[in-house]
Design a protein around this motif. Structure first.
Motif, PDB file in Angstrom:
ATOM      1  N   PHE A  38       0.826  -1.207   0.000  1.00  0.00           N
ATOM      2  CA  PHE A  38       0.000   0.000   0.000  1.00  0.00           C
ATOM      3  C   PHE A  38       0.861   1.258   0.000  1.00  0.00           C
ATOM      4  CE2 PHE A  38      -2.267  -3.376   2.335  1.00  0.00           C
ATOM      5  CZ  PHE A  38      -3.298  -3.593   1.428  1.00  0.00           C
ATOM      6  N   GLN A  61      -7.961   3.813   8.156  1.00  0.00           N
ATOM      7  CA  GLN A  61      -6.824   3.258   7.431  1.00  0.00           C
ATOM      8  C   GLN A  61      -6.098   2.207   8.265  1.00  0.00           C
ATOM      9  OE1 GLN A  61      -6.960   3.949   4.424  1.00  0.00           O
ATOM     10  NE2 GLN A  61      -6.239   5.955   3.817  1.00  0.00           N
ATOM     11  N   LEU A  65      -5.507  -1.728   7.456  1.00  0.00           N
ATOM     12  CA  LEU A  65      -4.192  -2.362   7.397  1.00  0.00           C
ATOM     13  C   LEU A  65      -4.081  -3.527   8.375  1.00  0.00           C
ATOM     14  CD1 LEU A  65      -1.922   0.806   7.151  1.00  0.00           C
ATOM     15  CD2 LEU A  65      -2.375  -0.854   5.334  1.00  0.00           C
ATOM     16  N   SER A  66      -4.778  -3.427   9.499  1.00  0.00           N
ATOM     17  CA  SER A  66      -4.693  -4.476  10.518  1.00  0.00           C
ATOM     18  C   SER A  66      -5.344  -5.778  10.056  1.00  0.00           C
ATOM     19  CB  SER A  66      -5.326  -4.000  11.825  1.00  0.00           C
ATOM     20  OG  SER A  66      -6.729  -3.860  11.693  1.00  0.00           O
ATOM     21  N   TYR A  68      -4.297  -7.350   7.622  1.00  0.00           N
ATOM     22  CA  TYR A  68      -3.218  -8.075   6.938  1.00  0.00           C
ATOM     23  C   TYR A  68      -2.150  -8.509   7.930  1.00  0.00           C
ATOM     24  CZ  TYR A  68      -5.214  -6.402   2.569  1.00  0.00           C
ATOM     25  OH  TYR A  68      -6.060  -6.163   1.526  1.00  0.00           O
ATOM     26  N   VAL A  71       2.346  -5.946   5.715  1.00  0.00           N
ATOM     27  CA  VAL A  71       2.059  -4.861   4.778  1.00  0.00           C
ATOM     28  C   VAL A  71       3.352  -4.128   4.439  1.00  0.00           C
ATOM     29  CG1 VAL A  71      -0.339  -4.515   5.485  1.00  0.00           C
ATOM     30  CG2 VAL A  71       1.492  -3.297   6.690  1.00  0.00           C
ATOM     31  N   LEU A  73       4.634  -0.315   3.334  1.00  0.00           N
ATOM     32  CA  LEU A  73       4.126   1.049   3.428  1.00  0.00           C
ATOM     33  C   LEU A  73       5.203   2.066   3.098  1.00  0.00           C
ATOM     34  CD1 LEU A  73       2.427   0.608   6.927  1.00  0.00           C
ATOM     35  CD2 LEU A  73       1.311   0.373   4.697  1.00  0.00           C
ATOM     36  N   LEU A  86      -0.597  -1.140  14.742  1.00  0.00           N
ATOM     37  CA  LEU A  86      -0.506  -2.303  13.863  1.00  0.00           C
ATOM     38  C   LEU A  86       0.143  -3.484  14.566  1.00  0.00           C
ATOM     39  CD1 LEU A  86       0.496  -0.626  10.474  1.00  0.00           C
ATOM     40  CD2 LEU A  86      -1.767  -1.393  11.211  1.00  0.00           C
ATOM     41  N   THR A  91       0.057  -7.124  13.051  1.00  0.00           N
ATOM     42  CA  THR A  91       0.461  -6.829  11.676  1.00  0.00           C
ATOM     43  C   THR A  91       1.904  -6.359  11.628  1.00  0.00           C
ATOM     44  OG1 THR A  91      -1.795  -6.180  11.063  1.00  0.00           O
ATOM     45  CG2 THR A  91      -0.006  -5.365   9.660  1.00  0.00           C
ATOM     46  N   ALA A  93       4.914  -4.460   9.552  1.00  0.00           N
ATOM     47  CA  ALA A  93       4.995  -3.405   8.540  1.00  0.00           C
ATOM     48  C   ALA A  93       6.420  -3.257   8.023  1.00  0.00           C
ATOM     49  CB  ALA A  93       4.515  -2.077   9.127  1.00  0.00           C
ATOM     50  N   ALA A 292      -5.230   1.853  -1.017  1.00  0.00           N
ATOM     51  CA  ALA A 292      -5.959   0.828  -0.288  1.00  0.00           C
ATOM     52  C   ALA A 292      -7.022   0.195  -1.186  1.00  0.00           C
ATOM     53  CB  ALA A 292      -6.621   1.434   0.941  1.00  0.00           C
TER      54      ALA A 292
END
Length: 295
Positions: A38, A61, A65-66, A68, A71, A73, A86, A91, A93, A292
């Motif tokens: 993303f 947002q 994202l949470s 996944y 992610v 970024l 997150l 999650t 990142a 997104a």
């Protein structure tokens, strides 16, 4: 006639059961998607929808994202608090770093534009950069990477290692190798995007001492057309080449990720089956700018 008098518990039991069921549905964690990229997702107020407060947008947002497990970024759009949210949601990142190219809108453009090697096809605001230059290497590994580590990201997602394919010189290979080596001090996992020529050489020369833990490859099954903003199936030869490359990477102990653009339902089913068999992760992007939402 004698009325049958029920106990209060019997009268309330169906209602209590319904309430417990609703609480279970709300609190039970949704099955997370494995992987999402993303880079176009922004946490800033400029991207907020009309009538939506920036704080509400930021929460929306983060909730998105949470969903996944992993992610990728753009680090400039996120704060320590965002990343903590997150992490609490389970999650991981990865922060994007453009190692092999330079955007003309980037703050460091005036400082490094003299290192430009050639225009980047289909990206008119970007140029390939001379990664053999020590000042550029230090900028990536001492400035950019340090800020990312301090924010609390879980790893690095290094883009445009294809610069070695574009300029297959030993000094370019060694420059990329130096960047990887200097990033080791952060003790954070690294995913390389593209860079199949670089990765293939690294696998041949010393697969037991790789300085990265994963590879991401775009357009394995799909082929994006910049002129029409459409996607079609990748040609069989290119697809076969990428599959062979990724399977070799997996055999060397690397994690494998695939990024496709606008794969339709039929092709998505095929990709999912392939990735399940090979234990790869993949993401189907809705567009080239990676905002997104999935295709």
């Amino acid at each position: 006639m004698r009325w049958f008098k029920q106990s209060p518990f019997k009268l309330l039991a169906p209602l209590l059961f319904l309430l417990l069921a609703l609480l279970f549905l709300v609190s039970y964690p949704r099955k997370k998607e494995n992987y999402g990229v993303f880079l176009g997702l922004s946490m800033t107020p400029d991207g907020a929808e009309e009538g939506l407060h920036s704080d509400d947008k930021e929460t929306d947002q983060l909730v998105f994202l949470s969903q996944y497990k992993t992610v990728v970024l753009s680090p400039g759009s996120f704060t320590k608090e965002n990343l903590l949210y997150l992490h609490r949601a389970g999650t991981k990142a990865y922060a994007y770093i453009n190692v092999g190219a330079l955007e003309n809108y980037a703050p460091e453009y005036s400082r490094f534009k003299a290192l430009s090697l050639a225009p980047y096809e289909n990206w008119e605001d970007e140029a390939w950069i001379d990664v053999s230059n020590q000042e550029w290497q230090n900028y990536i590994t001492e400035n950019v990477a340090e800020e990312i580590a301090e924010l609390g990201f879980d790893g690095f997602f290094l883009d445009n290692f294809d610069v070695y394919y574009q300029f297959p010189k030993d000094e370019i290979y060694q420059g990329l190798h130096t960047v990887l080596n200097n990033l080791q001090k952060y003790k954070m996992p690294i995913i390389l995007n593209g860079g199949d020529s670089f990765v293939s050489r690294a696998l041949e020369e010393d697969s037991s001492r790789l300085l990265f833990q994963g590879v991401n490859q775009e357009d394995v099954f799909t082929s994006y057309n910049f002129d029409t903003d459409t996607s079609s199936e990748q040609d069989p030869d290119t697809r076969s080449y990428y599959q062979d490359y990724l399977e070799k990477a997996k055999s060397a102990g690397l994690s494998v990720y695939i990024l496709e653009y606008m794969a339709d339902a039929k092709l998505s089913k095929e990709i999912s089956a392939y990735c399940k068999e090979k234990q790869f992760q993949w993401y189907n992007a809705a567009g080239i700018f990676l905002t997104a939402g999935k295709a």
